[in-house]
Scaffold this motif. Structure first.
Motif, PDB file in Angstrom:
ATOM      1  N   ARG A 104       6.141   6.872  -8.632  1.00 38.54           N
ATOM      2  CA  ARG A 104       5.476   7.827  -9.526  1.00 38.54           C
ATOM      3  C   ARG A 104       4.178   8.331  -8.943  1.00 38.54           C
ATOM      4  N   ASN A 105       3.665   7.650  -7.915  1.00 34.30           N
ATOM      5  CA  ASN A 105       2.366   8.016  -7.334  1.00 34.30           C
ATOM      6  C   ASN A 105       2.495   8.139  -5.825  1.00 34.30           C
ATOM      7  N   PRO A 106       3.315   9.077  -5.353  1.00 31.83           N
ATOM      8  CA  PRO A 106       3.521   9.147  -3.912  1.00 31.83           C
ATOM      9  C   PRO A 106       2.201   9.436  -3.186  1.00 31.83           C
ATOM     10  N   GLU A 107       2.016   8.808  -2.044  1.00 31.43           N
ATOM     11  CA  GLU A 107       0.833   9.038  -1.196  1.00 31.43           C
ATOM     12  C   GLU A 107      -0.461   8.650  -1.885  1.00 31.43           C
ATOM     13  N   LYS A 121      -2.872   5.785  -2.335  1.00 27.40           N
ATOM     14  CA  LYS A 121      -3.229   4.439  -1.863  1.00 27.40           C
ATOM     15  C   LYS A 121      -3.822   3.575  -2.970  1.00 27.40           C
ATOM     16  N   GLU A 122      -4.593   4.227  -3.828  1.00 33.69           N
ATOM     17  CA  GLU A 122      -5.257   3.483  -4.891  1.00 33.69           C
ATOM     18  C   GLU A 122      -4.217   2.906  -5.856  1.00 33.69           C
ATOM     19  N   ALA A 123      -3.226   3.738  -6.201  1.00 31.27           N
ATOM     20  CA  ALA A 123      -2.164   3.266  -7.088  1.00 31.27           C
ATOM     21  C   ALA A 123      -1.385   2.144  -6.415  1.00 31.27           C
ATOM     22  N   GLU A 124      -1.144   2.300  -5.107  1.00 28.08           N
ATOM     23  CA  GLU A 124      -0.402   1.275  -4.376  1.00 28.08           C
ATOM     24  C   GLU A 124      -1.146  -0.061  -4.427  1.00 28.08           C
ATOM     25  N   GLU A 125      -2.464  -0.008  -4.243  1.00 26.86           N
ATOM     26  CA  GLU A 125      -3.258  -1.241  -4.301  1.00 26.86           C
ATOM     27  C   GLU A 125      -3.174  -1.870  -5.688  1.00 26.86           C
ATOM     28  N   LYS A 126      -3.254  -1.024  -6.699  1.00 28.94           N
ATOM     29  CA  LYS A 126      -3.186  -1.528  -8.073  1.00 28.94           C
ATOM     30  C   LYS A 126      -1.823  -2.149  -8.353  1.00 28.94           C
ATOM     31  N   PHE A 127      -0.788  -1.491  -7.822  1.00 27.66           N
ATOM     32  CA  PHE A 127       0.573  -1.991  -8.001  1.00 27.66           C
ATOM     33  C   PHE A 127       0.711  -3.374  -7.342  1.00 27.66           C
ATOM     34  N   LYS A 128       0.197  -3.482  -6.130  1.00 31.66           N
ATOM     35  CA  LYS A 128       0.292  -4.762  -5.407  1.00 31.66           C
ATOM     36  C   LYS A 128      -0.527  -5.843  -6.108  1.00 31.66           C
ATOM     37  N   GLU A 129      -1.707  -5.479  -6.541  1.00 35.44           N
ATOM     38  CA  GLU A 129      -2.603  -6.426  -7.193  1.00 35.44           C
ATOM     39  C   GLU A 129      -1.980  -6.951  -8.497  1.00 35.44           C
ATOM     40  N   ALA A 139      11.748  11.344 -12.491  1.00 40.27           N
ATOM     41  CA  ALA A 139      11.017  11.588 -11.245  1.00 40.27           C
ATOM     42  C   ALA A 139      11.941  12.009 -10.122  1.00 40.27           C
ATOM     43  N   SER A 140      13.183  11.537 -10.123  1.00 37.83           N
ATOM     44  CA  SER A 140      14.055  11.843  -8.999  1.00 37.83           C
ATOM     45  C   SER A 140      14.882  13.110  -9.243  1.00 37.83           C
TER      46      SER A 140
END
Ligand SMILES: [Zn+2]
Ligand SMILES: [Zn+2]
Length: 378
Positions: free
Chosen positions: A39-42, A44-52, A114-115
Motif C-alpha cells: 500500500r506504500n510503494p517506495e 521507506k518510512e512506512a517500511e520501517e514502521k511495518f518492520k518495527e 490496490a492491485s
C-alpha cells in the motif's frame, strides 16, 4: 550490527502491558495493514514502521518470548547477549510473518483494490488568464476543454458480452506458491490474461477499442470569484478526463494567471500606479484625475510634493478573496523634468533661477568641455 536500545514493543503497538493475545493481534493487524509495502510503494518510512510493528508482534504474540521480554527487555528475546539485539526483522521476514497470520482471504480482500488497474480518469489542469478588471469584479467564463468523454458508441462500457476471465476466475489476480529458504509463501500478481480487469469483453466496441472513452470538446461554465491571485486554483471535481470503461472521472483544476496591466501593478490587494507631474504641479499642489479599475477619481496633490512620494487612495485596490475588504490604490508621484522649453517657459525658468540666487546660464551655452576648461582656468 550495533546493539540498539531496548524497544518499547507495547508502545509500538499502542497497547497496555496487560493486553491479551487478541488485543496484540488486532493492534498489529491495524498497523501492518496501514504500513504494508503494497500500500506504500517506495515509502521507506512506512517500511520501517511495518518492520518495527512486526518485530513487536513477533515477540508479544509468543507467550514465552513475551515473558522473557517483560523480565529482561529486548535482550531477553534473542536468546542471550550474543544474539542481541535479539530480533530486528528484515523486510522479507516481516512480510512472511504478516502473510503467515493474515494471508488468506483477509489479505486478498484488503489488497484487491490496490492491485486492480486504476480506471479513474486523469486530472486536467487548465490555465486561465485574467485581467485585473476581471479580478476586481469577479467574472463568469466558459472554457472549452478537449478531453476524454465516455464513448458515445458504447456508452462508456467498452463493448458488450462481458464474461468473467477464465484464467483468474474474475479475481483479476493470480497466485503462485513460491518456496524460499523461509518456507512456502504465496505470491499474488496481476492476471496477465485480463490485465487485472477480472472480465473480458466478447464484443469490443470498434469506436473506442474497448477503452470506453473518446476525445471530444466540452464547454464548461466557471465562476471566477473576485480577488483571486496568480497561482490560485479552482478544483472542479469530476470534470477531468472520463474514466476507463465507466471508471470515475478525474478532476479539472483551473489555475488562475494574471495578465499584465498597462497602468497598474499589483501587490496583494493593493494596486500601484505612477502619476507624472510637472514641476509646477508638484510645487504648487493640484487636483488631478487618476485612473482606477472602476473609472477615474480625483486626487488632491498637496503643495511641495516630492518626486517618489506615494499618495494613498483607500479602498481603491482589489477586493480580498471571500469578501474581505478592498486594498488601496498607491499613487507614486514622478516629477517629470521638462526636456524642451518654449521661449516663454525658458524666460520663466531663468527668472526662477535668478530668484533662487543663481546665475542663469548665458546663451549660447558653452559645451561641457568649455566649462571644464573654464574651471581649470585654461
Ligand atoms: Zn466505445
Ligand atoms: Zn484474469
Amino acid at each position: 550490527m550495533t546493539r540498539r536500545s531496548s524497544r518499547d514493543y507495547y508502545g509500538i503497538l499502542g497497547i497496555a502491558r496487560d493486553a491479551d493475545a487478541e488485543a496484540v493481534k488486532k493492534a498489529y493487524r491495524r498497523l501492518a495493514l496501514q504500513h504494508h509495502p503494497d500500500r506504500n510503494p517506495e515509502n521507506k518510512e512506512a517500511e520501517e514502521k511495518f518492520k518495527e510493528a512486526t518485530e513487536a508482534y513477533e515477540v508479544l504474540r509468543d507467550p514465552e518470548k513475551r515473558a522473557r521480554y517483560d523480565r529482561f527487555g529486548e535482550a531477553g528475546t534473542g536468546g542471550g547477549a550474543a544474539a542481541a539485539p535479539g530480533y530486528g526483522v528484515d523486510l522479507s521476514e516481516a512480510l512472511r510473518a504478516f502473510m503467515r497470520d493474515f494471508g488468506g482471504m483477509e489479505f486478498d480482500s484488503f489488497f484487491r483494490g490496490a492491485s486492480r488497474p486504476d480506471h479513474r480518469g486523469e486530472d486536467i489542469r487548465v490555465r486561465v488568464r485574467l485581467s485585473l478588471e476581471e479580478i476586481a469584479s469577479g467574472t463568469k467564463k466558459r472554457l472549452r476543454v478537449r478531453k476524454n468523454l465516455p464513448c458515445s458508441q458504447c456508452g462508456g462500457r467498452g463493448g458488450s458480452g462481458e464474461t468473467s476471465c477464465a484464467r483468474c476466475g474474475g479475481a483479476g489476480q493470480v497466485r503462485h506458491v513460491q518456496r524460499s529458504l523461509f518456507g512456502q509463501f504465496i505470491n499474488v500478481s496481476v492476471c496477465p490474461e485480463c490485465r487485472g480487469e477480472g472480465v473480458r469483453l466478447s464484443d469490443v466496441c470498434p469506436s473506442c477499442r474497448g477503452e470506453g472513452r473518446e476525445t471530444a470538446e466540452e464547454s464548461i461554465p466557471i465562476v471566477v470569484p473576485a480577488g483571486v491571485a496568480a497561482g490560485n486554483y479552482l478544483p472542479l471535481r469530476g470534470f477531468g478526463h472520463a474514466g476507463v470503461r465507466g471508471g470515475p472521472a478525474g478532476d479539472l483544476f483551473i489555475v488562475f494567471d494574471e495578465k499584465p496591466h498597462a497602468l497598474f501593478a499589483r501587490r496583494e490587494r493593493d494596486l500601484i500606479c505612477e502619476l507624472p507631474l510637472s514641476p509646477p504641479q508638484a510645487t504648487l499642489g493640484t487636483e488631478v484625475e487618476v485612473p482606477t479599475l472602476e473609472g477615474k477619481t480625483s486626487l488632491e496633490v498637496p503643495a511641495g510634493t516630492q518626486s517618489g512620494k506615494v499618495l494613498r487612495l483607500r479602498g481603491k485596490g482589489l477586493p480580498g478573496l471571500n469578501g474581505s475588504g478592498h486594498g488601496d490604490l498607491l499613487v507614486r508621484v514622478v516629477v517629470k523634468t521638462p526636456t524642451t522649453l518654449t521661449g516663454r517657459e525658458r524666460e520663466l525658468y531663468d527668472e526662477l533661477a535668478s530668484l533662487s540666487g543663481r546665475q542663469a546660464p548665458r546663451r549660447p551655452r558653452k559645451s561641457f568641455l568649455d566649462r571644464v576648461k573654464d574651471a581649470l582656468g585654461g
